[in-house]
Design an enzyme around this catalytic site. Sequence first.
Site, PDB file in Angstrom:
ATOM      1  N   LYS A 116       0.817  -1.216   0.000  1.00 39.85           N
ATOM      2  CA  LYS A 116       0.000   0.000   0.000  1.00 39.85           C
ATOM      3  C   LYS A 116       0.850   1.265   0.000  1.00 39.85           C
ATOM      4  O   LYS A 116       0.486   2.266  -0.620  1.00 39.85           O
ATOM      5  CB  LYS A 116      -0.961  -0.004   1.188  1.00 39.85           C
ATOM      6  N   LYS A 158      -2.902   1.820   8.952  1.00 40.67           N
ATOM      7  CA  LYS A 158      -3.080   0.645   8.088  1.00 40.67           C
ATOM      8  C   LYS A 158      -1.784  -0.099   7.851  1.00 40.67           C
ATOM      9  O   LYS A 158      -0.733   0.535   7.708  1.00 40.67           O
ATOM     10  CB  LYS A 158      -3.477   1.131   6.699  1.00 40.67           C
ATOM     11  N   GLY A 164      -7.830  -7.997   2.919  1.00 37.88           N
ATOM     12  CA  GLY A 164      -8.943  -8.658   3.612  1.00 37.88           C
ATOM     13  C   GLY A 164      -9.396  -7.881   4.838  1.00 37.88           C
ATOM     14  O   GLY A 164      -9.956  -8.449   5.764  1.00 37.88           O
ATOM     15  N   HIS A 208     -17.298   3.033  -0.815  1.00 38.06           N
ATOM     16  CA  HIS A 208     -16.220   2.274  -1.443  1.00 38.06           C
ATOM     17  C   HIS A 208     -16.617   2.081  -2.906  1.00 38.06           C
ATOM     18  O   HIS A 208     -17.617   1.441  -3.209  1.00 38.06           O
ATOM     19  CB  HIS A 208     -16.038   0.926  -0.745  1.00 38.06           C
ATOM     20  N   GLU A 275      -9.292   0.266  -6.325  1.00 35.95           N
ATOM     21  CA  GLU A 275     -10.278   0.648  -5.314  1.00 35.95           C
ATOM     22  C   GLU A 275     -10.106   2.115  -4.912  1.00 35.95           C
ATOM     23  O   GLU A 275      -8.987   2.597  -4.759  1.00 35.95           O
ATOM     24  CB  GLU A 275     -10.139  -0.245  -4.075  1.00 35.95           C
ATOM     25  N   ARG A 293      -5.786  -9.116  -9.194  1.00 35.13           N
ATOM     26  CA  ARG A 293      -6.340 -10.472  -9.279  1.00 35.13           C
ATOM     27  C   ARG A 293      -7.819 -10.383  -9.593  1.00 35.13           C
ATOM     28  O   ARG A 293      -8.392  -9.297  -9.640  1.00 35.13           O
ATOM     29  CB  ARG A 293      -6.152 -11.160  -7.927  1.00 35.13           C
TER      30      ARG A 293
HETATM   31  P1  ADP Z   1     -12.197  -8.591  -2.850  1.00 34.48           P
HETATM   32  O1  ADP Z   1     -11.470  -7.279  -2.732  1.00 34.48           O
HETATM   33  O2  ADP Z   1     -11.689  -9.498  -3.903  1.00 34.48           O
HETATM   34  O3  ADP Z   1     -13.657  -8.454  -2.879  1.00 34.48           O
HETATM   35  P2  ADP Z   1     -11.924  -8.636  -0.108  1.00 34.48           P
HETATM   36  O4  ADP Z   1     -11.278  -7.302  -0.155  1.00 34.48           O
HETATM   37  O5  ADP Z   1     -13.243  -8.772   0.521  1.00 34.48           O
HETATM   38  O6  ADP Z   1     -11.909  -9.313  -1.541  1.00 34.48           O
HETATM   39  O7  ADP Z   1     -10.967  -9.617   0.605  1.00 34.48           O
HETATM   40  C1  ADP Z   1      -9.633  -9.599   0.253  1.00 34.48           C
HETATM   41  C2  ADP Z   1      -9.089 -10.961   0.446  1.00 34.48           C
HETATM   42  O8  ADP Z   1      -9.320 -11.413   1.766  1.00 34.48           O
HETATM   43  C3  ADP Z   1      -9.729 -11.909  -0.472  1.00 34.48           C
HETATM   44  O9  ADP Z   1      -8.711 -12.365  -1.298  1.00 34.48           O
HETATM   45  C4  ADP Z   1     -10.277 -13.010   0.384  1.00 34.48           C
HETATM   46  O10 ADP Z   1      -9.777 -14.280   0.025  1.00 34.48           O
HETATM   47  C5  ADP Z   1      -9.803 -12.722   1.752  1.00 34.48           C
HETATM   48  N1  ADP Z   1     -10.907 -12.841   2.663  1.00 34.48           N
HETATM   49  C6  ADP Z   1     -12.214 -12.693   2.383  1.00 34.48           C
HETATM   50  N2  ADP Z   1     -12.979 -12.907   3.441  1.00 34.48           N
HETATM   51  C7  ADP Z   1     -12.133 -13.190   4.464  1.00 34.48           C
HETATM   52  C8  ADP Z   1     -12.305 -13.499   5.837  1.00 34.48           C
HETATM   53  N3  ADP Z   1     -13.521 -13.581   6.392  1.00 34.48           N
HETATM   54  N4  ADP Z   1     -11.194 -13.723   6.587  1.00 34.48           N
HETATM   55  C9  ADP Z   1      -9.974 -13.638   6.027  1.00 34.48           C
HETATM   56  N5  ADP Z   1      -9.758 -13.364   4.734  1.00 34.48           N
HETATM   57  C10 ADP Z   1     -10.806 -13.144   3.950  1.00 34.48           C
HETATM   58  P1  ADP Z   2      -7.840  -4.164   2.161  1.00 33.64           P
HETATM   59  O1  ADP Z   2      -6.542  -4.386   1.478  1.00 33.64           O
HETATM   60  O2  ADP Z   2      -7.918  -4.855   3.456  1.00 33.64           O
HETATM   61  O3  ADP Z   2      -8.985  -4.394   1.251  1.00 33.64           O
HETATM   62  P2  ADP Z   2      -8.385  -1.312   1.812  1.00 33.64           P
HETATM   63  O4  ADP Z   2      -7.360  -0.259   1.869  1.00 33.64           O
HETATM   64  O5  ADP Z   2      -8.903  -1.683   0.472  1.00 33.64           O
HETATM   65  O6  ADP Z   2      -7.829  -2.599   2.552  1.00 33.64           O
HETATM   66  O7  ADP Z   2      -9.593  -0.860   2.734  1.00 33.64           O
HETATM   67  C1  ADP Z   2     -10.657  -1.714   3.043  1.00 33.64           C
HETATM   68  C2  ADP Z   2     -11.820  -0.892   3.582  1.00 33.64           C
HETATM   69  O8  ADP Z   2     -11.428  -0.165   4.753  1.00 33.64           O
HETATM   70  C3  ADP Z   2     -12.341   0.156   2.639  1.00 33.64           C
HETATM   71  O9  ADP Z   2     -13.269  -0.371   1.740  1.00 33.64           O
HETATM   72  C4  ADP Z   2     -12.966   1.149   3.596  1.00 33.64           C
HETATM   73  O10 ADP Z   2     -14.237   0.744   3.992  1.00 33.64           O
HETATM   74  C5  ADP Z   2     -12.051   1.101   4.792  1.00 33.64           C
HETATM   75  N1  ADP Z   2     -11.027   2.157   4.708  1.00 33.64           N
HETATM   76  C6  ADP Z   2      -9.778   2.040   4.228  1.00 33.64           C
HETATM   77  N2  ADP Z   2      -9.104   3.207   4.305  1.00 33.64           N
HETATM   78  C7  ADP Z   2      -9.960   4.098   4.839  1.00 33.64           C
HETATM   79  C8  ADP Z   2      -9.872   5.492   5.164  1.00 33.64           C
HETATM   80  N3  ADP Z   2      -8.764   6.199   4.965  1.00 33.64           N
HETATM   81  N4  ADP Z   2     -10.964   6.081   5.697  1.00 33.64           N
HETATM   82  C9  ADP Z   2     -12.103   5.389   5.912  1.00 33.64           C
HETATM   83  N5  ADP Z   2     -12.237   4.099   5.626  1.00 33.64           N
HETATM   84  C10 ADP Z   2     -11.182   3.445   5.090  1.00 33.64           C
HETATM   85 MG    MG Z   3      -9.402  -3.453  -0.478  1.00 35.31          MG
END
Ligand code: ADP
Ligand code: ADP
Ligand code: MG
Length: 653
Positions: A116, A158, A164, A208, A275, A293
Site C-alpha cells: 500500500k 493501516k 482482507g 467504497h 479501489e 487479481r
Molecule cells: P475482494 O477485494 O476481492 O472483494 P476482499 O477485499 O473482501 O476481496 O478480501 C480480500 C481478500 O481477503 C480476499 O482475497 C479473500 O480471500 C480474503 N478474505 C475474504 N474474506 C475473508 C475473511 N472472512 N477472513 C480472512 N480473509 C478473507
Molecule cells: P484491504 O486491502 O484490506 O482491502 P483497503 O485499503 O482496500 O484494505 O480498505 C478496506 C476498507 O477499509 C475500505 O473499503 C474502507 O471501507 C475502509 N477504509 C480504508 N481506508 C480508509 C480510510 N482512509 N478512511 C475510511 N475508511 C477506510
Molecule cells: Mg481493499
Amino acid sequence: MINSILIANRGEIACRIIKTAKAMGIETIAVYSEADKNALHVRQADRAVSIGAAAAAESYLVIERLVEAARISGADAVHPGYGFLSENTEFAAALKQAGIIFIGPHATAIAKMGDKIESKRLAEKAGVPGVPGYSGNDQSDAALISAALEIGFPVMVKASAGGGGKGMRRVYAEQELGEAIKLARLEAKASFGDERLLVEKLIQNPRHLEVQLAGDKHGNIIHLFERDCSVQRNNQKILEEAPAPNLSDAVRQKLFERAIKLARAIEYDSLGTVEFIMDAADDEPAFLEMNTRLQVEHPVTEFVTGLDLVELQIRSAIGEALPYQQDQICLNGHAIEARLTAEAPARNFAPVTGRIESILWPCHIRIDSGVAAGSEITPFYDSMIAKVISYGTDRASAVAKLTHSLSQTAIFGIETNISFLIDCLSRDSFKQGLATTKFLEIEFPDGWPAPPIIAEDAAKALALWFDRQTIRREDGFASLRVTQGADLCARCFLTAKAAEGEVFTACLTSQGEAFSINIGDDRFDLSIKDGMLNNGHVKSHYSSYISDKTVYIAENGRQLQWSIAPQIEFAANTEKAGLGSGHIKCDMPGTITDILVTKGEEVAAGTPIITMESMKLLMTLSSDVAGRVSELHAATGDLVNAGDVLAIIEETS
Ligand code: ADP
Ligand code: ADP
Ligand code: MG
C-alpha cells in the site's frame, strides 16, 4: 490455447474458475488439503492433487507444493483465484521458472500494487490522488505520530501489506494513537510478516467505489465500469453492486480515468481492480489500493457487461489480445451480490463450523457456491460459502430479486447470515442506494438482533416432525394416527428445543394432516398439505429437513433448528393393549379433574379411570387391562407429576 489449468485455490472461487475452464474446453486440476478431500471443487475438477495438511500455511500457501502439483500434473497454467497466493510475486516467479503460465499480471505489477505504501506513492506520481496521509519510509513511532498530527484526527492506521480488511485501525484522538500503532504493527507482523504502516485521513462517511480493469500483453487496457461495495463489516464487503447507485457522471468519469491512468503507469496486463474511497458528500474519489487479481465480486460486472471475466483473464495470460475495445463495452441493467457466510450474525458474527446437511438453492438466480449437502465447514478457511448474485433491468428489480431469492434459500445444518442479508437489503437506506461504509453502524447500532423464537415456531417444528413420523411409519408413532379412533387420532407430548436454547413443551393432537398444538396458553391449529404449512386460512411455503429427532425449518430465509423429544411412545402402548401393566400413570404434570371409578370396582380393558388436565388439554387415562381397581392414589384437584402412578388395576384372569 492451453490444455490444462491447475486452480491453486479452494471453495467457491475454485468452482467458479473450473466452470469457465470447462466451457473453454480446458482440463481442470484441483488441489486440496486434508480438510478438503471431499470438497465440491475437488469433485468438480477433472483431476485433483493433494497438497498437504488442513492449515492453509501447510497447503494452499506453500509455494513449492503448488508448483510441484502443477509440475506433476502437467498443468500448462495456474489460476490463483483470490486470497492465498494470488498476489504473491514469489509464486508468480516460481511458476515462470517452472515454465508454467501464471494467470495474472506480470510480477512487477503485483509487487508494486501489493504494497500500500508503494502503490500510493506510485499512484500519486501517476497523477492519481490518494487519501491524504503519510506513506513514508521512516516507520518510527515519532514519525507516524507527527504525521497523524499533521493529517488531523480522526486517522486510519493501516498495514502496508494489508488485505482482507486486516491490520487496520481507526484512531479518533491523539491519546489512542500510541496503542493503535502498537497493535496495528503486531497484527501486520502476524498476518503479513511485514510491520510497515501507513497513516491516512479517516474518511468519515465513505463510499467504497472500485473500477474493474482488463488488460492484455499488447498494451491494451480497458475498464469494465465501476462497482459500489460500501456495505461492509470490519472493512470486509458484504453487498456489492454494479453500477454504483446515485453516482454523478462526472465522478464516474474520474474513476475510470484514474484507474486507467494507474494501470498504464504500471503497464498492467491482466484483470485487476482499482479501489477508491470517497466521502458520500464529496466528488473526488481517492485511490485506496489496487488488487491485481480476480475479485470476489466480479460476477456483478459479468452481469452488467455480459462478459466472462475469468475467460478474459485466461486469454490475456496466454498472450491473446483483448477481444474488445473500450467503446464496444456496454453496460446493461443492474447486478447485486450478497456474500453468504457461515456465521452467526446475532452473536456478533461469530464464524460457525459444522456439516451442511441439506441445501436448497433458489431458481432463476446466479449462485457461485463452494459447498453442497454433506460439505463440512471447517475452522481452517474463511467463512464465505457462496455468493448469490441477482440481475435486473434496474436496481429496484435487482434488489427485489436478490431479497426474494435469499428468502427461498435454505442451508440446513449450520448457521448462516441469510436473514441478516435480507434485513440489510430491506433497509430504506440500501433500497435508496444511500449506503456508506457506516451502513451497519447506523442500521444496527446494537448489533444485529435475531428475531425472537416464539411458540409458533416450535409448533411448526412439532407439526412437521410429527407429520413425518406418520408418513415414514418407522417408529413408535407410525401406527398412532390410525389406531386411536376417529375423534382424537393421536395425542402426544413433545418438547422442542431450539438450537439457541429455547425450550417449548407442547401437547399435540392430530387428525389426518391437521394438528392442534398447545404450548402454554397458546393453541396453534396447523396442517400440512402438499408441501405447504396452513395456519388458519394462510398457506405458506417452508423448507424443512428432518433427520431423526432433529428438525430444520426455513421460512423466508429464517432458519431454525430444533431437537424434538417425544415424551410418550403411544404406539408402544397401543401394541401392548390387553397386556398392560395395570398401572395408571400420568406422563405429564397436571391436575386431576375427575376419578371415574371407586376402589374395588371391576373394570374392562379400555375403561376410563381418571381424567386430568395438562397444558389446557383434558386427558383420559384408561385401564390397559381388565381387572379390579386395587389402589387409588389420586383425588380430584390433586396436582400430579409426570411418572406418578395414580391407580393400580389388579388384573383378573
Ligand atoms: P475482494 O477485494 O476481492 O472483494 P476482499 O477485499 O473482501 O476481496 O478480501 C480480500 C481478500 O481477503 C480476499 O482475497 C479473500 O480471500 C480474503 N478474505 C475474504 N474474506 C475473508 C475473511 N472472512 N477472513 C480472512 N480473509 C478473507
Ligand atoms: P484491504 O486491502 O484490506 O482491502 P483497503 O485499503 O482496500 O484494505 O480498505 C478496506 C476498507 O477499509 C475500505 O473499503 C474502507 O471501507 C475502509 N477504509 C480504508 N481506508 C480508509 C480510510 N482512509 N478512511 C475510511 N475508511 C477506510
Ligand atoms: Mg481493499
